[in-house]
Design a protein around this motif. Structure first.
Motif, PDB file in Angstrom:
ATOM      1  N   CYS A  44       8.664 -65.016  -2.425  1.00  0.00           N
ATOM      2  CA  CYS A  44       8.291 -65.173  -0.809  1.00  0.00           C
ATOM      3  C   CYS A  44       8.401 -67.035  -0.728  1.00  0.00           C
ATOM      4  O   CYS A  44       8.658 -67.214   0.526  1.00  0.00           O
ATOM      5  CB  CYS A  44       6.620 -64.988  -0.977  1.00  0.00           C
ATOM      6  SG  CYS A  44       6.548 -63.115  -0.741  1.00  0.00           S
ATOM      7  N   TYR A  45       8.266 -67.789  -1.509  1.00  0.00           N
ATOM      8  CA  TYR A  45       8.181 -69.135  -1.403  1.00  0.00           C
ATOM      9  C   TYR A  45       9.626 -69.603  -1.046  1.00  0.00           C
ATOM     10  O   TYR A  45       9.895 -70.362  -0.181  1.00  0.00           O
ATOM     11  CB  TYR A  45       7.849 -69.721  -2.947  1.00  0.00           C
ATOM     12  CG  TYR A  45       7.657 -71.348  -2.819  1.00  0.00           C
ATOM     13  CD1 TYR A  45       6.433 -71.932  -2.119  1.00  0.00           C
ATOM     14  CD2 TYR A  45       8.666 -72.230  -3.316  1.00  0.00           C
ATOM     15  CE1 TYR A  45       6.472 -73.270  -1.890  1.00  0.00           C
ATOM     16  CE2 TYR A  45       8.383 -73.645  -3.090  1.00  0.00           C
ATOM     17  CZ  TYR A  45       7.400 -74.157  -2.363  1.00  0.00           C
ATOM     18  OH  TYR A  45       7.353 -75.468  -2.396  1.00  0.00           O
ATOM     19  N   GLU A  46      10.518 -68.906  -1.734  1.00  0.00           N
ATOM     20  CA  GLU A  46      12.021 -69.181  -1.411  1.00  0.00           C
ATOM     21  C   GLU A  46      12.380 -68.958  -0.066  1.00  0.00           C
ATOM     22  O   GLU A  46      13.284 -69.441   0.521  1.00  0.00           O
ATOM     23  CB  GLU A  46      12.975 -68.847  -2.592  1.00  0.00           C
ATOM     24  CG  GLU A  46      12.649 -69.071  -3.785  1.00  0.00           C
ATOM     25  CD  GLU A  46      13.560 -68.942  -4.980  1.00  0.00           C
ATOM     26  OE1 GLU A  46      14.123 -67.868  -4.897  1.00  0.00           O
ATOM     27  OE2 GLU A  46      13.660 -69.659  -6.068  1.00  0.00           O
ATOM     28  N   GLY A  47      11.776 -67.808   0.217  1.00  0.00           N
ATOM     29  CA  GLY A  47      11.902 -67.248   1.987  1.00  0.00           C
ATOM     30  C   GLY A  47      11.196 -67.986   3.012  1.00  0.00           C
ATOM     31  O   GLY A  47      11.214 -67.548   3.884  1.00  0.00           O
ATOM     32  N   GLY A  48      10.378 -69.227   2.512  1.00  0.00           N
ATOM     33  CA  GLY A  48       9.948 -69.960   3.598  1.00  0.00           C
ATOM     34  C   GLY A  48       8.169 -70.020   3.662  1.00  0.00           C
ATOM     35  O   GLY A  48       7.683 -70.661   4.085  1.00  0.00           O
ATOM     36  N   VAL A  49       7.589 -68.854   2.724  1.00  0.00           N
ATOM     37  CA  VAL A  49       6.364 -68.716   2.775  1.00  0.00           C
ATOM     38  C   VAL A  49       5.513 -69.844   2.180  1.00  0.00           C
ATOM     39  O   VAL A  49       5.989 -70.427   0.997  1.00  0.00           O
ATOM     40  CB  VAL A  49       5.909 -67.479   2.053  1.00  0.00           C
ATOM     41  CG1 VAL A  49       4.434 -67.354   1.702  1.00  0.00           C
ATOM     42  CG2 VAL A  49       6.297 -66.289   2.993  1.00  0.00           C
ATOM     43  N   GLU A  68       6.203 -74.231  -9.851  1.00  0.00           N
ATOM     44  CA  GLU A  68       7.423 -73.696  -9.320  1.00  0.00           C
ATOM     45  C   GLU A  68       7.410 -73.539  -7.665  1.00  0.00           C
ATOM     46  O   GLU A  68       8.344 -73.510  -7.314  1.00  0.00           O
ATOM     47  CB  GLU A  68       7.727 -72.147  -9.692  1.00  0.00           C
ATOM     48  CG  GLU A  68       7.776 -72.316 -11.405  1.00  0.00           C
ATOM     49  CD  GLU A  68       9.124 -72.929 -11.846  1.00  0.00           C
ATOM     50  OE1 GLU A  68      10.013 -73.057 -11.072  1.00  0.00           O
ATOM     51  OE2 GLU A  68       9.025 -73.561 -13.098  1.00  0.00           O
ATOM     52  N   CYS A  69       6.022 -73.523  -7.153  1.00  0.00           N
ATOM     53  CA  CYS A  69       5.980 -73.745  -5.781  1.00  0.00           C
ATOM     54  C   CYS A  69       5.169 -74.555  -5.330  1.00  0.00           C
ATOM     55  O   CYS A  69       3.943 -74.077  -4.755  1.00  0.00           O
ATOM     56  CB  CYS A  69       5.568 -72.304  -5.242  1.00  0.00           C
ATOM     57  SG  CYS A  69       6.382 -70.579  -6.148  1.00  0.00           S
ATOM     58  N   PRO A  70       5.303 -75.855  -5.627  1.00  0.00           N
ATOM     59  CA  PRO A  70       4.288 -77.001  -5.279  1.00  0.00           C
ATOM     60  C   PRO A  70       3.613 -77.083  -4.182  1.00  0.00           C
ATOM     61  O   PRO A  70       2.625 -77.673  -3.992  1.00  0.00           O
ATOM     62  CB  PRO A  70       5.419 -78.220  -5.675  1.00  0.00           C
ATOM     63  CG  PRO A  70       6.600 -77.766  -5.361  1.00  0.00           C
ATOM     64  CD  PRO A  70       6.789 -76.541  -5.919  1.00  0.00           C
ATOM     65  N   MET A 110      13.527 -60.929   3.494  1.00  0.00           N
ATOM     66  CA  MET A 110      12.573 -60.193   4.446  1.00  0.00           C
ATOM     67  C   MET A 110      11.761 -61.282   4.914  1.00  0.00           C
ATOM     68  O   MET A 110      11.242 -61.231   6.193  1.00  0.00           O
ATOM     69  CB  MET A 110      11.875 -59.120   3.637  1.00  0.00           C
ATOM     70  CG  MET A 110      12.635 -57.902   3.195  1.00  0.00           C
ATOM     71  SD  MET A 110      13.099 -57.141   4.970  1.00  0.00           S
ATOM     72  CE  MET A 110      11.758 -56.381   5.505  1.00  0.00           C
ATOM     73  N   CYS A 111      11.378 -62.103   4.020  1.00  0.00           N
ATOM     74  CA  CYS A 111      10.267 -63.199   4.285  1.00  0.00           C
ATOM     75  C   CYS A 111      11.171 -64.078   5.335  1.00  0.00           C
ATOM     76  O   CYS A 111      10.507 -64.494   6.612  1.00  0.00           O
ATOM     77  CB  CYS A 111       9.950 -63.958   3.307  1.00  0.00           C
ATOM     78  SG  CYS A 111       8.744 -63.197   1.896  1.00  0.00           S
ATOM     79  N   ARG A 112      12.139 -64.513   5.228  1.00  0.00           N
ATOM     80  CA  ARG A 112      13.003 -65.400   6.170  1.00  0.00           C
ATOM     81  C   ARG A 112      13.185 -64.708   7.398  1.00  0.00           C
ATOM     82  O   ARG A 112      12.820 -65.035   8.594  1.00  0.00           O
ATOM     83  CB  ARG A 112      14.531 -65.606   5.623  1.00  0.00           C
ATOM     84  CG  ARG A 112      14.481 -66.656   4.360  1.00  0.00           C
ATOM     85  CD  ARG A 112      15.864 -67.094   4.121  1.00  0.00           C
ATOM     86  NE  ARG A 112      16.001 -67.827   2.790  1.00  0.00           N
ATOM     87  CZ  ARG A 112      16.246 -67.112   1.392  1.00  0.00           C
ATOM     88  NH1 ARG A 112      16.736 -65.889   1.787  1.00  0.00           N
ATOM     89  NH2 ARG A 112      16.282 -67.800   0.447  1.00  0.00           N
ATOM     90  N   GLU A 113      13.538 -63.367   7.688  1.00  0.00           N
ATOM     91  CA  GLU A 113      13.722 -62.806   8.830  1.00  0.00           C
ATOM     92  C   GLU A 113      12.567 -62.856   9.597  1.00  0.00           C
ATOM     93  O   GLU A 113      12.454 -62.959  10.775  1.00  0.00           O
ATOM     94  CB  GLU A 113      14.280 -61.248   8.394  1.00  0.00           C
ATOM     95  CG  GLU A 113      14.618 -60.363   9.640  1.00  0.00           C
ATOM     96  CD  GLU A 113      15.212 -59.299   9.254  1.00  0.00           C
ATOM     97  OE1 GLU A 113      15.056 -58.201  10.097  1.00  0.00           O
ATOM     98  OE2 GLU A 113      15.841 -59.216   8.204  1.00  0.00           O
ATOM     99  N   ALA A 114      11.341 -62.163   8.935  1.00  0.00           N
ATOM    100  CA  ALA A 114      10.157 -62.150   9.468  1.00  0.00           C
ATOM    101  C   ALA A 114       9.484 -63.468  10.053  1.00  0.00           C
ATOM    102  O   ALA A 114       9.177 -63.663  11.338  1.00  0.00           O
ATOM    103  CB  ALA A 114       9.059 -61.557   8.644  1.00  0.00           C
ATOM    104  N   LEU A 115       9.568 -64.768   9.313  1.00  0.00           N
ATOM    105  CA  LEU A 115       9.403 -65.939   9.790  1.00  0.00           C
ATOM    106  C   LEU A 115      10.326 -66.546  10.969  1.00  0.00           C
ATOM    107  O   LEU A 115       9.744 -67.094  12.001  1.00  0.00           O
ATOM    108  CB  LEU A 115       9.600 -66.859   8.528  1.00  0.00           C
ATOM    109  CG  LEU A 115       8.534 -66.738   7.640  1.00  0.00           C
ATOM    110  CD1 LEU A 115       8.839 -67.986   6.457  1.00  0.00           C
ATOM    111  CD2 LEU A 115       7.184 -67.008   7.901  1.00  0.00           C
TER     112      LEU A 115
END
Length: 223
Positions: free
Chosen positions: A37-42, A68-70, A209-214
């Protein structure tokens, strides 16, 4: 201690407009979903307090995310009592979400400048939560109330910040309807993480999916 304070957390949620909601008893699975999710922009993620020893899984996820997700604000959901809220805050929760509004939780969170986002189902309930310091309130279940409820709520109370969870799907039509109704953000669970994809370890699918939703959320806000 929370990695980010209330202002920083609310800004992260506002900027992205979406908070994934997820739980798994397997620590490694939970870590991979968070990372995907983090890599997808969350930038804000809700770990739900559901299974036995969920807090132990959460504690490991907090340590993992810090490395890993600072920039991720990791919070906890499905909290219905102050003791549980205090436990998760001690483990590093950056925000606390509940399916209902428990006024006893608010002081626990306020004392540590941790956002408390309670589930509300009436305008009066939202108003009372705001009096208790809840800057962000949750309409749940969203598929029962629908976008019209949010639009109606905001008409007399335009200062209200609403998260909607339940019945939210990562489609352009669904997300656009909620954004146009005036929600501050959406919370989204299983539709972002289909069980078969999680079982297969298809983390690229989750990121996409996260990238698309965002993207849909951003476009709806701009238009």
């Amino acid at each position: 201690m929370a990695l980010f304070d209330k202002i920083a957390v609310l800004n992260k949620i506002r900027e992205t407009g979406m908070v994934p909601v997820f739980y798994d008893k397997d620590v490694e699975v939970a870590k991979q979903v968070i990372k995907a999710c983090y890599e997808g922009g969350v930038r804000a993620f809700e770990f739900t307090n559901r299974g036995d020893f969920a807090h132990e899984v959460f504690a490991e996820c907090v340590k993992y995310a810090a490395k890993e997700c600072p920039e991720l604000a990791l919070g906890v959901g499905s909290v219905v009592d102050p003791a549980t809220a205090a436990l998760y805050i001690q483990l590093g929760a950056c925000f606390v979400v509940g399916p209902l509004f428990n006024p006893e939780i608010a002081p626990i969170c306020n004392r540590r400048l941790v956002p408390y986002c309670p589930g509300c189902g009436t305008v009066s309930e939202v108003g009372k939560a705001q009096e208790m310091g809840c800057d962000l309130t949750k309409v749940f279940p969203g598929d029962v109330y629908g976008p019209a409820f949010v639009k109606g709520l905001l008409a007399p109370c335009p200062w209200t910040k609403v998260m909607v969870t339940g019945g939210v799907a990562p489609t352009k039509e669904n997300l656009t309807a909620w954004i146009k109704a005036g929600v501050f953000c959406v919370g989204m669970g299983s539709k972002l993480f289909p069980a078969d994809r999680v079982k297969a370890g298809d983390w690229a699918y989750v990121s996409n999916m996260c990238r698309e939703a965002l993207t849909y959320i951003r476009e709806a806000r701009e238009n």
